[in-house]
Enzyme design. Structure first.
Site, PDB file in Angstrom:
ATOM      1  N   LYS A  38       0.818  -1.227   0.000  1.00 47.46           N
ATOM      2  CA  LYS A  38       0.000   0.000   0.000  1.00 47.46           C
ATOM      3  C   LYS A  38       0.840   1.260   0.000  1.00 47.46           C
ATOM      4  O   LYS A  38       0.495   2.253  -0.636  1.00 47.46           O
ATOM      5  CB  LYS A  38      -0.968   0.012   1.180  1.00 47.46           C
TER       6      LYS A  38
ATOM      7  N   LYS B 131      -4.047   3.643   2.563  1.00 39.92           N
ATOM      8  CA  LYS B 131      -5.192   2.932   1.976  1.00 39.92           C
ATOM      9  C   LYS B 131      -6.291   3.914   1.572  1.00 39.92           C
ATOM     10  O   LYS B 131      -6.911   3.759   0.523  1.00 39.92           O
ATOM     11  CB  LYS B 131      -5.730   1.900   2.978  1.00 39.92           C
TER      12      LYS B 131
ATOM     13  N   GLY C 157      -3.586 -10.675   7.279  1.00 43.41           N
ATOM     14  CA  GLY C 157      -3.343 -12.092   7.546  1.00 43.41           C
ATOM     15  C   GLY C 157      -2.915 -12.834   6.293  1.00 43.41           C
ATOM     16  O   GLY C 157      -3.164 -12.389   5.169  1.00 43.41           O
TER      17      GLY C 157
HETATM   18  N1  HSE Z   1      -0.910  -3.522   9.407  1.00 40.91           N
HETATM   19  C1  HSE Z   1      -2.087  -3.660   8.614  1.00 40.91           C
HETATM   20  C2  HSE Z   1      -3.313  -3.682   9.515  1.00 40.91           C
HETATM   21  C3  HSE Z   1      -1.987  -4.935   7.812  1.00 40.91           C
HETATM   22  O1  HSE Z   1      -3.172  -3.780  10.730  1.00 40.91           O
HETATM   23  O2  HSE Z   1      -4.409  -3.551   9.007  1.00 40.91           O
HETATM   24  C4  HSE Z   1      -2.859  -4.964   6.605  1.00 40.91           C
HETATM   25  O3  HSE Z   1      -2.625  -3.927   5.704  1.00 40.91           O
END
Ligand code: HSE
Length: 425
Positions: free
Chosen positions: A105, A205, A302
């Site tokens: 991302k 994101k 995950g």
């Molecule tokens: N570190 C991110 C989270 C992982 O906790 O959502 C997924 O992008």
């Protein structure tokens, strides 16, 4: 049967999950899609890690050039994360005629313009479903199924780590620091949790998702960002009493006045569907002019959920020879006509400590009134040991600047201090 060769760059959690899905479902894809998807190579420093996943030694590469020059490889999966060496590797793969599937991302948010330009020049595909909300198929939905819409709003719980921490704080009453330590032990939070808890991950994101939603590049630098590291459990408890759940919310709005994009802790009314998204689950709530409200919910991180998004992109790439790209003009900056709204509107939760003296409450409300702020709910608690009383207010909708000016005025009185400000929806 058409054979599609894949290389996986990085065999961490997501790389391992992707390999497992591809190996276990290989026969199924032959039947369902008529393609034989073969993991030809992996780029991984730890030979032990690759061998432990069942990868043959002759498929383990130690440099990107071996992958770029291998004619058996059609698709390169980048799951290394971070900017370098991932960016160099992705550009090298695109320039050698390979399509790329990435879960990165930060890279996609900051360099999508460059990556997409390179992909177009080389007539190869660039896929990034796994960059946002793990296994939840929000990007493909926005690129394809939801094209009949102009979106006015996108809101999401798009970071699993912070949602896990806030949910546990709310369920157990424990303090932020102790829940963070527990989340690290359980593998939910990284050893260095900065990107998650300070809201960077959610902002990367949101930049990607709001660019797709609003059909213009939304640079990461335009996003207002505040993390959860300053959250006091006291506020979660008062919020519950007033009918709210606390979440790290990513908000994008496209209204007549312009586009607003922000990531911050937010009190969500308990009857809103996003209020029930707990633990490490994620959800995205979209409002379009045709479809109205849509909520996509599931595992945002995950090995297998993110691997699921990557494998979906691999199959899409393998079965769609004419590549399509972003549904907007993917430039480094927003186009000149885009106006960003910084003085956004919101309702606010304010926690004050006030001197226990006659007339203090009316003085506080008078100061709020000076900035046209009216109160919709409040709690006044009994006096604490330090002689001050907590006063908790929820305001009606107002502008950010008005509220911040009122907070500054209240703090300069001496008889009242604002100890927490949390935006609400
Ligand atoms: N570190 C991110 C989270 C992982 O906790 O959502 C997924 O992008």
């Amino acid at each position: 049967m058409k054979k599609v060769g894949v290389a996986i760059l990085g065999l961490g959690v997501v790389g391992g999950g992707t390999y497992k899905i591809l190996s276990e479902h290989r026969e199924q894809y032959k039947k369902s899609h008529g393609v034989d998807i073969v993991v030809e190579s992996v780029l991984e420093r730890s030979k032990e890690r690759a061998l432990s996943l069942g990868i043959e030694e002759n498929r383990i590469c130690s440099n990107i050039a071996e992958i770029c020059s291998n004619p058996e490889i059609d698709i390169v999966v980048e799951v290394i994360g971070g900017i370098e060496p991932a960016k160099t590797f992705v550009l090298a793969a695109l320039n050698s005629g390979k399509s790329v599937v990435t879960s990165n991302k930060e890279l996609y948010c900051k360099y999508s313009h460059q990556l997409e330009k390179t992909a177009k020049k080389n007539r190869v595909g660039l896929f990034y479903e796994a960059t946002c909300v793990g296994g939840v198929p929000v990007i493909r939905a926005m690129l394809d199924n939801l094209q009949g819409n102009n979106f006015t709003s996108i809101m999401g719980i798009i970071n699993g780590t912070t949602n896990y921490i806030l949910s546990k704080m709310s369920q157990s009453g424990a303090a932020y620091k102790s829940v963070l330590e527990e989340a690290k032990k359980l593998g939910y939070a990284e050893a260095d949790p900065t990107s998650d808890v300070e809201g960077y991950d959610a902002a990367y994101k949101l930049s990607i998702l709001s660019s797709l939603a609003f059909h213009t590049k939304i640079p990461f630098t335009e996003i207002y960002r505040e993390g959860i590291d300053g959250i006091d459990n006291l506020d979660i408890e008062y919020g519950k009493r007033l009918g709210y759940s606390l979440k790290l919310l990513a908000i994008g709005k496209n209204e007549k006045s312009g586009i607003e994009v922000r990531v911050h802790p937010t009190f969500i009314k308990s009857d809103h569907p996003l209020a029930g998204v707990n633990d490490s689950y994620n959800a995205v709530f979209l409002t379009g002019d045709s479809v109205e409200d849509v909520m996509l919910y599931g595992r945002g991180a995950g090995a297998l959920p993110t691997g699921s998004a990557i494998v979906g992109d691999i199959i899409y790439c393998a079965t769609h020879p004419n590549h399509s790209y972003s549904t907007f003009n993917n430039t480094e900056k927003a186009d000149s006509a885009t106006k960003f709204v910084k003085n956004f509107g919101s309702a606010y939760y304010l926690r004050l400590s006030v001197q226990d003296k006659t007339g203090v409450l009316s003085k506080v409300t008078a100061l709020l009134g000076k900035h046209s702020i009216s109160v919709s709910q409040f709690i006044q608690e009994s006096v604490r040991d330090d002689g001050r009383a907590p006063l908790i207010l929820i305001t009606h909708l107002n502008k950010e600047q008005n509220v911040m000016r009122a907070v500054s005025d209240i703090n300069s009185t001496g008889f009242a201090k604002v100890e927490a400000v949390i935006r609400t929806i």
